[in-house]
Design a protein around this motif. Structure first.
Motif, mmCIF file in Angstrom:
data_model
loop_
_atom_site.group_PDB
_atom_site.id
_atom_site.type_symbol
_atom_site.label_atom_id
_atom_site.label_comp_id
_atom_site.label_asym_id
_atom_site.label_seq_id
_atom_site.Cartn_x
_atom_site.Cartn_y
_atom_site.Cartn_z
ATOM 1 N N ALA A 1 42.762 97.549 34.632
ATOM 2 C CA ALA A 1 41.933 96.649 35.429
ATOM 3 C C ALA A 1 42.775 95.620 36.175
ATOM 4 O O ALA A 1 42.561 95.357 37.362
ATOM 5 C CB ALA A 1 40.915 95.943 34.531
ATOM 6 N N GLU B 247 36.373 83.525 33.830
ATOM 7 C CA GLU B 247 36.082 84.500 32.775
ATOM 8 C C GLU B 247 35.473 83.826 31.552
ATOM 9 O O GLU B 247 34.526 84.329 30.950
ATOM 10 C CB GLU B 247 37.373 85.233 32.374
ATOM 11 C CG GLU B 247 37.956 86.131 33.442
ATOM 12 C CD GLU B 247 37.175 87.415 33.645
ATOM 13 O OE1 GLU B 247 36.645 87.953 32.663
ATOM 14 O OE2 GLU B 247 37.090 87.872 34.793
ATOM 15 N N GLY C 34 34.802 92.877 28.599
ATOM 16 C CA GLY C 34 35.199 91.685 29.330
ATOM 17 C C GLY C 34 33.967 90.853 29.640
ATOM 18 O O GLY C 34 32.842 91.370 29.657
ATOM 19 N N VAL D 94 42.542 97.063 29.899
ATOM 20 C CA VAL D 94 42.907 95.742 30.413
ATOM 21 C C VAL D 94 44.054 95.853 31.412
ATOM 22 O O VAL D 94 44.030 95.247 32.492
ATOM 23 C CB VAL D 94 43.298 94.794 29.258
ATOM 24 C CG1 VAL D 94 43.849 93.483 29.808
ATOM 25 C CG2 VAL D 94 42.085 94.510 28.371
ATOM 26 N N ILE E 134 37.603 99.043 33.438
ATOM 27 C CA ILE E 134 36.323 98.483 32.970
ATOM 28 C C ILE E 134 35.653 99.441 31.996
ATOM 29 O O ILE E 134 35.171 99.040 30.932
ATOM 30 C CB ILE E 134 35.390 98.215 34.167
ATOM 31 C CG1 ILE E 134 35.904 97.036 35.002
ATOM 32 C CG2 ILE E 134 33.960 97.938 33.691
ATOM 33 C CD1 ILE E 134 35.159 96.833 36.303
ATOM 34 N N ILE F 176 43.543 88.707 31.302
ATOM 35 C CA ILE F 176 43.479 89.343 32.615
ATOM 36 C C ILE F 176 44.103 88.475 33.698
ATOM 37 O O ILE F 176 44.768 88.972 34.608
ATOM 38 C CB ILE F 176 42.013 89.708 32.974
ATOM 39 C CG1 ILE F 176 41.983 90.741 34.104
ATOM 40 C CG2 ILE F 176 41.203 88.471 33.313
ATOM 41 C CD1 ILE F 176 42.311 92.122 33.674
ATOM 42 N N ILE G 134 37.418 99.670 28.587
ATOM 43 C CA ILE G 134 37.142 98.478 27.783
ATOM 44 C C ILE G 134 35.766 98.584 27.134
ATOM 45 O O ILE G 134 35.603 98.301 25.940
ATOM 46 C CB ILE G 134 37.237 97.211 28.654
ATOM 47 C CG1 ILE G 134 38.686 96.984 29.097
ATOM 48 C CG2 ILE G 134 36.726 95.992 27.888
ATOM 49 C CD1 ILE G 134 38.842 95.921 30.173
ATOM 50 N N VAL H 159 40.353 90.055 27.440
ATOM 51 C CA VAL H 159 40.135 90.058 28.886
ATOM 52 C C VAL H 159 40.052 88.632 29.418
ATOM 53 O O VAL H 159 40.658 88.282 30.435
ATOM 54 C CB VAL H 159 38.855 90.832 29.247
ATOM 55 C CG1 VAL H 159 38.524 90.655 30.730
ATOM 56 C CG2 VAL H 159 39.019 92.304 28.927
ATOM 57 N N GLY I 7 37.914 92.509 22.524
ATOM 58 C CA GLY I 7 38.126 92.869 23.919
ATOM 59 C C GLY I 7 37.732 91.759 24.869
ATOM 60 O O GLY I 7 38.394 91.531 25.887
ATOM 61 N N THR I 8 36.667 91.050 24.544
ATOM 62 C CA THR I 8 36.196 89.952 25.389
ATOM 63 C C THR I 8 37.245 88.853 25.467
ATOM 64 O O THR I 8 37.556 88.336 26.543
ATOM 65 C CB THR I 8 34.888 89.363 24.828
ATOM 66 O OG1 THR I 8 33.976 90.437 24.530
ATOM 67 C CG2 THR I 8 34.250 88.413 25.816
#
Length: 207
Positions: free
Chosen positions: A118, A158, A33, A115, A22, A183, A25, A179, A175-176
């Motif tokens: 996590a 998510e 995320g 990522v 986390i 993920i 990221i 994730v 990144g968002t």
């Protein structure tokens, strides 16, 4: 007793990996995320640390998860949220305070590392039924209520939080998206081998 210790180690190592992921990221600065973008936005707009909002939102999710399953809320999960929140604040405020990386390649590497860390962390600590992170427990609740895969359940939740984070000014970016859509499949990929490894250590029969 030995098996409990092994499962306990999976739980703790999982939380360390998750909190580190986390933090990487967030520090990569390429978009956090969905959940973490939400926590960062709440921290910036209202105050308190990212870890504090992790705990507060986790408390609310414990109530919601209990209502959905029509069971007593798992308040023991507050232990997990406290540990994750504390570890995230440790990485962000103590281990890597005011870290600023100019190189896009290094930031991208941090993002990918985060990522993977996590996802591996979630797969590890889910080996224990004790005090699950209510965020990931929500994934399991959705999975149980709908019959959808862990991958679909995680991705759906998510994306929903991503929309909320966007509207309150969370750090949205590459990144968002990574994730939100990556993920879930990564957890699905890590979960089976991690489970098999845990069972081999505990001398359980594979099912």
């Amino acid at each position: 007793m030995k098996n409990r210790l092994i499962i306990g180690l999976f739980y703790l190592i999982g939380l360390v990996l998750l909190s580190f992921g986390i933090s990487m990221i967030i520090l990569a600065g390429l978009g956090a995320g969905p959940w973490d973008a939400l926590f960062v936005a709440l921290s910036v707009n209202i105050g308190l640390t990212v870890g504090s909002w992790t705990f507060i939102v986790g408390f609310l999710l414990i109530i919601v998860n209990g209502l959905l399953l029509k069971t007593k809320p798992d308040f023991a999960a507050l232990i997990t949220m406290f540990l994750i929140g504390s570890m995230v604040d440790f990485w962000l405020l103590v281990a890597f305070p005011e870290l600023a990386i100019a190189s896009v390649m290094i930031r991208l590497a941090m993002l990918i590392t985060g990522v993977l860390s996590a996802a591996a962390g979630i797969s590890c600590y889910l080996q224990s039924n004790f005090a699950r992170n209510p965020i990931d427990h929500s994934m399991m609740v959705f999975h149980k209520l709908t019959g959808k895969s862990l991958s679909f359940s995680k991705t759906f939740l998510e994306v929903t939080i991503l929309i909320v984070a966007f509207f309150i000014g969370g750090p949205i970016g590459l990144g968002t998206v990574l994730v939100a859509f990556g993920i879930g499949p990564l957890i699905q990929m890590f979960y089976k081998p991690v489970t098999m490894f845990r069972k081999s250590l505990c001398h359980e029969t594979a099912s």
